[in-house]
Enzyme design. Structure first.
Site, PDB file in Angstrom:
ATOM      1  N   SER A   8       0.657  -1.230   0.250  1.00 15.20           N
ATOM      2  CA  SER A   8       0.001  -0.446   0.346  1.00 15.20           C
ATOM      3  C   SER A   8       1.149   1.610  -0.405  1.00 15.20           C
ATOM      4  O   SER A   8       1.720   1.410   0.934  1.00 15.20           O
ATOM      5  CB  SER A   8      -0.304  -0.119   1.358  1.00 15.20           C
ATOM      6  OG  SER A   8      -1.359   1.300   1.412  1.00 15.20           O
ATOM      7  N   ALA A  11       0.047   6.599   3.312  1.00 16.01           N
ATOM      8  CA  ALA A  11       0.857   6.204   4.797  1.00 16.01           C
ATOM      9  C   ALA A  11       0.231   6.291   6.060  1.00 16.01           C
ATOM     10  O   ALA A  11       1.310   5.588   6.583  1.00 16.01           O
ATOM     11  CB  ALA A  11       1.841   8.343   4.243  1.00 16.01           C
ATOM     12  N   ASP A  70      -6.789  -4.173   2.264  1.00 18.47           N
ATOM     13  CA  ASP A  70      -8.139  -2.969   1.442  1.00 18.47           C
ATOM     14  C   ASP A  70      -9.902  -3.380   2.598  1.00 18.47           C
ATOM     15  O   ASP A  70      -9.938  -3.881   3.081  1.00 18.47           O
ATOM     16  CB  ASP A  70      -9.092  -4.249   0.544  1.00 18.47           C
ATOM     17  CG  ASP A  70      -9.700  -3.146  -0.936  1.00 18.47           C
ATOM     18  OD1 ASP A  70      -8.485  -2.394  -0.843  1.00 18.47           O
ATOM     19  OD2 ASP A  70     -10.497  -2.845  -0.357  1.00 18.47           O
ATOM     20  N   TYR A 151     -12.480   8.821   6.381  1.00 21.17           N
ATOM     21  CA  TYR A 151     -14.201   9.061   7.203  1.00 21.17           C
ATOM     22  C   TYR A 151     -14.400   9.503   8.714  1.00 21.17           C
ATOM     23  O   TYR A 151     -15.146   9.100   9.352  1.00 21.17           O
ATOM     24  CB  TYR A 151     -14.939   8.360   6.845  1.00 21.17           C
ATOM     25  CG  TYR A 151     -14.560   8.126   5.241  1.00 21.17           C
ATOM     26  CD1 TYR A 151     -15.869   8.965   4.214  1.00 21.17           C
ATOM     27  CD2 TYR A 151     -14.117   7.175   4.581  1.00 21.17           C
ATOM     28  CE1 TYR A 151     -15.655   8.791   3.259  1.00 21.17           C
ATOM     29  CE2 TYR A 151     -13.841   7.194   2.846  1.00 21.17           C
ATOM     30  CZ  TYR A 151     -15.128   8.106   2.688  1.00 21.17           C
ATOM     31  OH  TYR A 151     -15.129   7.721   0.970  1.00 21.17           O
ATOM     32  N   ASP A 152     -12.555   9.469   9.219  1.00 18.20           N
ATOM     33  CA  ASP A 152     -12.772   9.028  10.804  1.00 18.20           C
ATOM     34  C   ASP A 152     -13.483   9.929  11.592  1.00 18.20           C
ATOM     35  O   ASP A 152     -14.384   9.832  12.574  1.00 18.20           O
ATOM     36  CB  ASP A 152     -11.161   9.046  11.783  1.00 18.20           C
ATOM     37  CG  ASP A 152     -10.716   7.571  11.219  1.00 18.20           C
ATOM     38  OD1 ASP A 152     -11.376   6.912  10.675  1.00 18.20           O
ATOM     39  OD2 ASP A 152      -9.661   7.519  11.694  1.00 18.20           O
ATOM     40  N   HIS A 177     -11.133  -1.767  13.075  1.00 14.25           N
ATOM     41  CA  HIS A 177     -11.528  -2.471  11.722  1.00 14.25           C
ATOM     42  C   HIS A 177     -10.094  -3.121  11.762  1.00 14.25           C
ATOM     43  O   HIS A 177      -9.967  -4.330  12.138  1.00 14.25           O
ATOM     44  CB  HIS A 177     -11.841  -1.925  11.193  1.00 14.25           C
ATOM     45  CG  HIS A 177     -11.434  -1.211  10.651  1.00 14.25           C
ATOM     46  ND1 HIS A 177     -10.846   0.292  11.253  1.00 14.25           N
ATOM     47  CD2 HIS A 177     -11.142  -0.409   8.821  1.00 14.25           C
ATOM     48  CE1 HIS A 177     -11.048   1.534  10.542  1.00 14.25           C
ATOM     49  NE2 HIS A 177     -11.020   0.838   9.046  1.00 14.25           N
TER      50      HIS A 177
END
Ligand code: IMP
Length: 195
Positions: A8, A11, A70, A151-152, A177
């Site tokens: 990925s 960062a 992902d 989206y935090d 998650h």
């Protein structure tokens, strides 16, 4: 220390995954560390498919243990959308604008349930493993908090009475998650001597 390459170029993900895995004696290498730019077409239909695509792509090229994440947000009111499209949804807008749009559409909506989902794919010695973490929360009424990413600031945790962006990095890394999926991964590699 065992070294694993993270498939990925995000960062934030690198920081979170490194912080979660370092107590387990795992050093996370970035794509930059191996001279990769990080361009893979994520055209799968599920978090698992996309994580597998990324993990396999870099395994073929480097033959190192690879971990791929992902992840995304599923909003019940939108039937689980944006899900795997979380990064690409309304990509001409900034995250602030995307969140404002979601809050505006949902201003009178009662069902605010949402999930953050992370699928972790891991490849070692040609074998592919998968782990999934799901975190339940609600879409907040307002954008709040400065920490984290994506989206935090609109993902509200009832237990903490805060959005994830209001949690410290340490607290996020004990509930997220990503943490839930990586915990399964760490338990598995320890129990089954995978690396
Ligand atoms: P991916 O690189 O396709 O996995 O994109 C994941 C996208 O999902 C990110 O760009 C964010 O928009 C969203 N996302 C995933 N995990 C998080 C998180 O921990 N916090 C906030 N947004 C997240």
């Amino acid at each position: 220390m065992k070294e694993i390459l993270l498939a990925s170029s995000n960062a934030h993900k690198k920081e979170e995954i490194s912080a979660i895995l370092s107590p387990f004696g795992i050093k996370v290498l970035s794509l930059k560390d191996v001279g990769e730019k990080g361009e893979v077409r994520e055209n799968g239909h599920s978090f698992k498919e996309n994580a597998d695509i990324k993990a396999l792509h870099y395994y073929k090229r480097h033959k190192l243990p690879i971990i791929a994440d992902d992840s995304g947000i599923e909003i019940s009111y939108f039937g689980g959308y944006p899900g795997v499209l979380s990064a690409r949804f309304m990509s001409h807008l900034s995250y602030r604008e995307k969140m404002e749009l979601i809050l505006d559409i949902m201003k009178d909506v009662k069902d605010r349930k949402a999930y953050f989902v992370a699928h972790i794919s891991f490849i070692n010695d040609g074998k592919l493993y998968g782990y999934e973490g799901r975190l339940e929360g609600e879409i907040a009424k307002k954008i709040k908090g400065e920490n984290g990413f994506g989206y935090d600031p609109i993902f509200y945790l009832i237990e903490y009475q805060k959005t994830i962006a209001e949690l410290s990095d340490e607290d996020k890394n004990h509930v997220s998650h990503r943490y839930l999926a990586l915990k399964e991964f760490c338990d598995d590699i320890k129990k089954n001597h995978i690396i």
